[in-house]
Design a protein around this motif. Structure first.
Motif: not given
Length: 368
Positions: A219-231
């Motif tokens: 399972n490849l998981v992307i964290s919900a806490r990753w922020k965008g460049k503009n917030g």
């Protein structure tokens, strides 16, 4: 609104660098008193300070600070002047979710907050994870993560996780690249599984084994806490579940591809069926179609389901005659095998005369 550059003064106090702005303005319009934000797309480029903020803007002294603490030092930046006020552009971009305070001669005269990205029309999310199929070779080389908005770089190691069937994190599965591999607008991230562990007989492979094992689920998981460049954060995690199949040790073979040829005088799509999934990032960059005169045909490429096919839709209707599809040999399958060589091939043992062409060609004819 026309602006002109004005003078900027730096001074020191208590070992901190402060930013002073010496202004000169002759105001001919009715003064306004609301601070506003200068936007470019979704980026807050600066603050617009109206001349009405102070009674006498001639030789006015402003500083801009992060709000919340009277001891916060002024923010470095540039100031330009127009007939109606001043534009402050910070050296470091304004941050979404932060509140900024404008001071005049040390006293607060206003505040403004940079809003987070709105939910409507600006949702930050993972659009797709490639390869999209759920049965992947155990010598898989790359994943591609496509986001809806530009993301902050240098954060993949703390926001991307590969879990085994026991939900344990597999350490060292990905190659730690600095800088990370992003496309130009920072919406597509390339994640390399460690080639040293994939290539057999290399020290990392002998000591740690391959990242993936045939028959196992992951399972490849992307964290919900990753922020965008503009917030703003993703807000929810995204995952891709898949199973590892046998190693892929065969290069793609264009001569075996199935071609669906359209008829003349139509804008119908030409379809190439690869009979296997190929590298997503390369598919729209390695094909060119030319007519018998050698002129490239203009049109759009569309990747098919599970990256196993591609369609070309011409800008103008097809004309009768002979055509050729030119394919750059760097096109790879999911295991990094390109049209010329296998990923594990020892290129040092090959003579220059043995090197194949950089272009593969497929011919076809448009008929009635």
């Amino acid at each position: 609104m026309a602006f002109k550059l004005i003078s900027i003064r730096l001074f020191f106090a208590n070992s901190l660098i402060f930013f002073g702005i010496f202004l000169s303005l002759s105001c001919t319009k009715e003064p306004q008193d609301e601070i506003s934000i200068l936007w470019e797309d979704e980026r807050a480029l600066g603050l617009i300070l109206p001349s009405g903020l102070v009674e006498n803007p001639e030789q006015a002294y402003f500083t801009i600070h992060l709000s919340g603490n009277s001891d916060n030092p002024p923010i470095l930046g540039d100031l330009i002047q127009s007939e109606s006020g001043f534009l402050f552009t910070p050296l470091i971009p304004l941050t979404r979710g932060q509140t900024y305070e404008v001071r005049y001669e040390g006293a607060s005269i206003g505040q403004i907050s940079i809003p987070q990205l709105s939910e409507e029309g600006a949702k930050l999310e993972v659009m797709e994870i490639y390869p999209t199929q759920n049965l992947l070779p155990e010598n898989l080389l790359k994943f591609f993560v496509k986001f809806s908005k530009p993301m902050r770089e240098g954060k993949s190691s703390t926001n991307v996780f590969l879990l085994d069937s026991n939900k344990d994190t597999l350490e060292g599965a990905f190659l730690d690249l600095q800088p990370e591999l992003w496309n130009e607008d920072q919406t597509l991230l390339t994640l390399w599984l460690d080639p040293g562990r994939i290539k057999r007989d290399l020290i990392p492979n002998l000591e740690m084994g391959a990242p993936l094992t045939k028959g196992e689920s992951y399972n490849l998981v992307i964290s919900a806490r990753w922020k965008g460049k503009n917030g703003g954060e993703l807000g929810q995690s995204f995952s891709k579940k898949f199973t590892a199949s046998a190693r892929d040790s065969i290069s793609p073979e264009p001569d075996s591809w199935v071609m669906d040829i359209p008829k003349a005088d139509t804008n119908a799509a030409l379809t190439l069926d690869f009979l296997e999934a190929l590298d997503f990032s390369l598919l729209t960059n390695v094909f060119t179609i030319k007519n018998a005169a050698g002129r490239a045909i203009q049109g759009n490429w569309k990747i098919g389901i599970e990256e196993k096919s591609i369609q070309f839709i011409p800008k103008d209707p097809w004309s009768r005659g002979q055509y050729v599809i030119e394919i750059e040999s760097r096109l790879e399958d999911l295991a990094g095998n390109n049209l010329n060589r296998l990923f594990e091939t020892d290129l040092l043992n090959r003579s220059e005369s043995d090197l194949p062409s950089d272009i593969k060609r497929l011919e076809f004819e448009i008929k009635d």
